[in-house]
Write an enzyme that holds these catalytic residues in place. Structure first.
Site, PDB file in Angstrom:
ATOM      1  N   LYS A  17       0.829  -1.211   0.000  1.00  0.00           N
ATOM      2  CA  LYS A  17       0.000   0.000   0.000  1.00  0.00           C
ATOM      3  C   LYS A  17       0.861   1.258   0.000  1.00  0.00           C
ATOM      4  O   LYS A  17       0.354   2.376  -0.044  1.00  0.00           O
ATOM      5  CB  LYS A  17      -0.927  -0.007   1.211  1.00  0.00           C
ATOM      6  CG  LYS A  17      -1.877  -1.194   1.200  1.00  0.00           C
ATOM      7  CD  LYS A  17      -3.081  -0.951   2.070  1.00  0.00           C
ATOM      8  CE  LYS A  17      -4.015  -2.159   2.098  1.00  0.00           C
ATOM      9  NZ  LYS A  17      -4.557  -2.525   0.790  1.00  0.00           N
ATOM     10  N   SER A  18       2.192   1.094   0.073  1.00  0.00           N
ATOM     11  CA  SER A  18       3.059   2.271   0.187  1.00  0.00           C
ATOM     12  C   SER A  18       2.925   3.244  -0.985  1.00  0.00           C
ATOM     13  O   SER A  18       2.870   4.452  -0.764  1.00  0.00           O
ATOM     14  CB  SER A  18       4.518   1.840   0.372  1.00  0.00           C
ATOM     15  OG  SER A  18       4.658   1.228   1.638  1.00  0.00           O
ATOM     16  N   LYS A  67      14.858  -6.047   4.869  1.00  0.00           N
ATOM     17  CA  LYS A  67      15.195  -4.976   5.818  1.00  0.00           C
ATOM     18  C   LYS A  67      16.579  -5.156   6.454  1.00  0.00           C
ATOM     19  O   LYS A  67      17.272  -4.169   6.707  1.00  0.00           O
ATOM     20  CB  LYS A  67      14.131  -4.889   6.921  1.00  0.00           C
ATOM     21  CG  LYS A  67      12.817  -4.323   6.431  1.00  0.00           C
ATOM     22  CD  LYS A  67      11.823  -4.176   7.570  1.00  0.00           C
ATOM     23  CE  LYS A  67      10.499  -3.648   7.052  1.00  0.00           C
ATOM     24  NZ  LYS A  67       9.546  -3.390   8.136  1.00  0.00           N
ATOM     25  N   ALA A 133      10.717  -7.797  13.095  1.00  0.00           N
ATOM     26  CA  ALA A 133       9.648  -6.828  13.327  1.00  0.00           C
ATOM     27  C   ALA A 133       9.657  -6.348  14.785  1.00  0.00           C
ATOM     28  O   ALA A 133       9.484  -5.160  15.060  1.00  0.00           O
ATOM     29  CB  ALA A 133       8.294  -7.449  12.980  1.00  0.00           C
ATOM     30  N   ASN A 153       8.482 -15.433  23.109  1.00  0.00           N
ATOM     31  CA  ASN A 153       8.655 -15.996  21.765  1.00  0.00           C
ATOM     32  C   ASN A 153       8.590 -17.521  21.794  1.00  0.00           C
ATOM     33  O   ASN A 153       8.888 -18.147  22.804  1.00  0.00           O
ATOM     34  CB  ASN A 153      10.016 -15.552  21.202  1.00  0.00           C
ATOM     35  CG  ASN A 153      10.129 -15.805  19.712  1.00  0.00           C
ATOM     36  OD1 ASN A 153       9.178 -15.560  18.971  1.00  0.00           O
ATOM     37  ND2 ASN A 153      11.282 -16.295  19.269  1.00  0.00           N
ATOM     38  N   ARG A 154       8.176 -18.092  20.647  1.00  0.00           N
ATOM     39  CA  ARG A 154       8.132 -19.554  20.497  1.00  0.00           C
ATOM     40  C   ARG A 154       9.512 -20.153  20.804  1.00  0.00           C
ATOM     41  O   ARG A 154       9.626 -21.155  21.481  1.00  0.00           O
ATOM     42  CB  ARG A 154       7.716 -19.866  19.047  1.00  0.00           C
ATOM     43  CG  ARG A 154       7.612 -21.315  18.719  1.00  0.00           C
ATOM     44  CD  ARG A 154       7.024 -21.483  17.343  1.00  0.00           C
ATOM     45  NE  ARG A 154       7.891 -20.918  16.286  1.00  0.00           N
ATOM     46  CZ  ARG A 154       7.590 -20.918  15.001  1.00  0.00           C
ATOM     47  NH1 ARG A 154       6.442 -21.439  14.599  1.00  0.00           N
ATOM     48  NH2 ARG A 154       8.416 -20.405  14.121  1.00  0.00           N
ATOM     49  N   MET A 219       0.343  -6.187  14.788  1.00  0.00           N
ATOM     50  CA  MET A 219       1.166  -5.493  13.812  1.00  0.00           C
ATOM     51  C   MET A 219       0.772  -5.862  12.377  1.00  0.00           C
ATOM     52  O   MET A 219       1.144  -5.184  11.439  1.00  0.00           O
ATOM     53  CB  MET A 219       2.665  -5.740  14.089  1.00  0.00           C
ATOM     54  CG  MET A 219       3.122  -4.910  15.294  1.00  0.00           C
ATOM     55  SD  MET A 219       4.711  -5.366  16.034  1.00  0.00           S
ATOM     56  CE  MET A 219       5.844  -4.906  14.767  1.00  0.00           C
ATOM     57  N   TYR A 221      -2.300  -6.256   9.476  1.00  0.00           N
ATOM     58  CA  TYR A 221      -3.556  -5.557   9.288  1.00  0.00           C
ATOM     59  C   TYR A 221      -4.509  -6.332   8.411  1.00  0.00           C
ATOM     60  O   TYR A 221      -4.114  -7.201   7.650  1.00  0.00           O
ATOM     61  CB  TYR A 221      -3.354  -4.134   8.767  1.00  0.00           C
ATOM     62  CG  TYR A 221      -2.556  -4.027   7.494  1.00  0.00           C
ATOM     63  CD1 TYR A 221      -1.189  -3.818   7.546  1.00  0.00           C
ATOM     64  CD2 TYR A 221      -3.172  -4.130   6.254  1.00  0.00           C
ATOM     65  CE1 TYR A 221      -0.438  -3.720   6.395  1.00  0.00           C
ATOM     66  CE2 TYR A 221      -2.429  -4.025   5.094  1.00  0.00           C
ATOM     67  CZ  TYR A 221      -1.057  -3.825   5.173  1.00  0.00           C
ATOM     68  OH  TYR A 221      -0.318  -3.728   4.034  1.00  0.00           O
TER      69      TYR A 221
HETATM   70  P1  ATR Z   1       9.578 -10.673  11.060  1.00  0.00           P
HETATM   71  O1  ATR Z   1      10.518  -9.858  10.216  1.00  0.00           O
HETATM   72  O2  ATR Z   1       8.126 -10.598  10.639  1.00  0.00           O
HETATM   73  O3  ATR Z   1       9.759 -10.448  12.514  1.00  0.00           O
HETATM   74  P2  ATR Z   1      10.974 -13.140  11.430  1.00  0.00           P
HETATM   75  O4  ATR Z   1      12.230 -12.426  11.760  1.00  0.00           O
HETATM   76  O5  ATR Z   1      11.026 -14.356  10.557  1.00  0.00           O
HETATM   77  O6  ATR Z   1       9.944 -12.185  10.711  1.00  0.00           O
HETATM   78  O7  ATR Z   1      10.245 -13.512  12.806  1.00  0.00           O
HETATM   79  C1  ATR Z   1       9.011 -14.172  12.847  1.00  0.00           C
HETATM   80  C2  ATR Z   1       8.544 -14.238  14.293  1.00  0.00           C
HETATM   81  O8  ATR Z   1       7.251 -14.869  14.343  1.00  0.00           O
HETATM   82  C3  ATR Z   1       9.443 -15.052  15.191  1.00  0.00           C
HETATM   83  O9  ATR Z   1       9.375 -14.513  16.490  1.00  0.00           O
HETATM   84  C4  ATR Z   1       8.809 -16.441  15.120  1.00  0.00           C
HETATM   85  O10 ATR Z   1       9.103 -17.270  16.215  1.00  0.00           O
HETATM   86  P3  ATR Z   1      10.477 -18.129  16.230  1.00  0.00           P
HETATM   87  O11 ATR Z   1      11.557 -17.152  16.617  1.00  0.00           O
HETATM   88  O12 ATR Z   1      10.264 -19.161  17.275  1.00  0.00           O
HETATM   89  O13 ATR Z   1      10.653 -18.685  14.849  1.00  0.00           O
HETATM   90  C5  ATR Z   1       7.345 -16.046  15.152  1.00  0.00           C
HETATM   91  N1  ATR Z   1       6.466 -17.071  14.599  1.00  0.00           N
HETATM   92  C6  ATR Z   1       6.399 -17.476  13.314  1.00  0.00           C
HETATM   93  N2  ATR Z   1       5.444 -18.421  13.160  1.00  0.00           N
HETATM   94  C7  ATR Z   1       4.897 -18.623  14.388  1.00  0.00           C
HETATM   95  C8  ATR Z   1       3.853 -19.477  14.875  1.00  0.00           C
HETATM   96  N3  ATR Z   1       3.176 -20.294  14.061  1.00  0.00           N
HETATM   97  N4  ATR Z   1       3.548 -19.391  16.194  1.00  0.00           N
HETATM   98  C9  ATR Z   1       4.208 -18.545  17.004  1.00  0.00           C
HETATM   99  N5  ATR Z   1       5.206 -17.727  16.604  1.00  0.00           N
HETATM  100  C10 ATR Z   1       5.558 -17.765  15.312  1.00  0.00           C
END
Ligand code: ATR
Length: 277
Positions: A17-18, A67, A133, A153-154, A219, A221
């Site tokens: 959308k930028s 990024k 992010a 975090n997971r 975060m 939309y």
């Molecule tokens: P972004 O730039 O959007 O932050 P990223 O650096 O790949 O993308 O990070 C994705 C984030 O979403 C991570 O915190 C990831 O958790 P992990 O660090 O354990 O991989 C989290 N994430 C992705 N899929 C997920 C899921 N199904 N349930 C919970 N967390 C998830």
């Protein structure tokens, strides 16, 4: 005279959308500029950026998945970009050096504090995720002095590492990192910064973290209430907001860096919410 040239670079980029947002800002502030979208090949980001500035381009926004590469290739970085480890805004400084900034965190904080009227100071804030992010927004969130900021975090070690990385900016804020099952207490605000919804998932957190005053912030939309914000509501919390405001505010901050004028964001957010763009 030809218009100054700007663009957003990503892969994929067709959904962005930028261009619509920046064209709206340009009309509103009477700036002679053109803003397009460029899909860089996954292995060709640096060449795309170099080519763009060689052709006289004035500024770029950078989105997924580039990024971190934008941050790495820049010759200079603003302090907030330095700490964020990722850049969403590129331009040439007065010496012609490629400079990186990151306006995502400012965009989130402005959306929360000004657009939603939610002061972060002294609040208990939980942020879910520990990827790029989340890293990009931690500095600006801490600068608002929440009482506590918990990163969950997971993969718990990534959350702990981020908490350590930002410890020097925490001041009186209790900053910590943990896994989804290690979170304790109720929160005023829960920010979903994971990409879980891309796979149709919700971060598996306990309903006990949500009280009647808890609000969600997604975060991501969407034209509907996002699944994460719906989940907070279903646990008895308040209706939260999605990331449209953050998207527009980070764009406005980039626009101000490039053009020296800060556009009005409210009409752009309202238009996007009603389906424009
Ligand atoms: P972004 O730039 O959007 O932050 P990223 O650096 O790949 O993308 O990070 C994705 C984030 O979403 C991570 O915190 C990831 O958790 P992990 O660090 O354990 O991989 C989290 N994430 C992705 N899929 C997920 C899921 N199904 N349930 C919970 N967390 C998830």
């Amino acid at each position: 005279m030809t218009d100054d040239l700007y663009a957003v670079v990503g892969n994929p980029i067709s959904h962005s959308k930028s261009p619509w947002i920046h064209s709206h800002f340009a009309r509103q502030t009477d700036q002679a500029m053109e803003y397009t979208a460029i899909q860089a090949p996954l292995a060709g980001f640096e060449d795309t950026v170099t080519g763009f500035f060689d052709r006289g381009g004035k500024g770029l926004n950078v989105t997924v998945p580039f990024k971190e590469q934008a941050w790495k290739m820049a010759r200079r970085r603003t302090p907030r970009a330095e700490k964020a480890g990722a850049a969403n805004t590129l331009f040439l400084d007065s010496e012609g050096l490629l400079t990186a900034d990151n306006t995502d965190g400012k965009g989130l904080v402005v959306d929360l504090t000004i657009n939603s009227g939610f002061a972060l100071t002294d609040r208990r804030v939980l942020i879910l995720g520990a990827g790029g992010a989340v890293r990009g927004v931690l500095g600006p969130l801490l600068a608002e002095h929440p009482r506590a900021l918990v990163i969950a975090n997971r993969t718990p070690d990534k959350a702990r590492s981020l908490a350590e990385l930002f410890a020097s900016e925490a001041g009186a804020t209790e900053l910590s990192g943990c896994g989804f099952d290690g979170i304790e207490g109720e929160f005023d605000l829960i920010i979903n910064g994971t990409s879980a919804s891309l796979q149709g998932d919700l971060p598996p957190i306990s309903p006990s973290l949500v009280g009647p005053e808890t609000r969600g912030y997604d975060m991501m939309y969407s034209h509907e209430v996002t699944p994460f914000n719906r989940w907070v509501l279903d646990q008895g919390g308040r209706l939260g907001t999605d990331g449209v405001g953050m998207l527009v505010e980070q764009a406005a901050e980039s626009f101000a860096i490039w053009r020296g004028v800060h556009p009005e964001t409210a009409p752009v957010i309202a238009a996007l919410r009603s389906g424009a763009g």
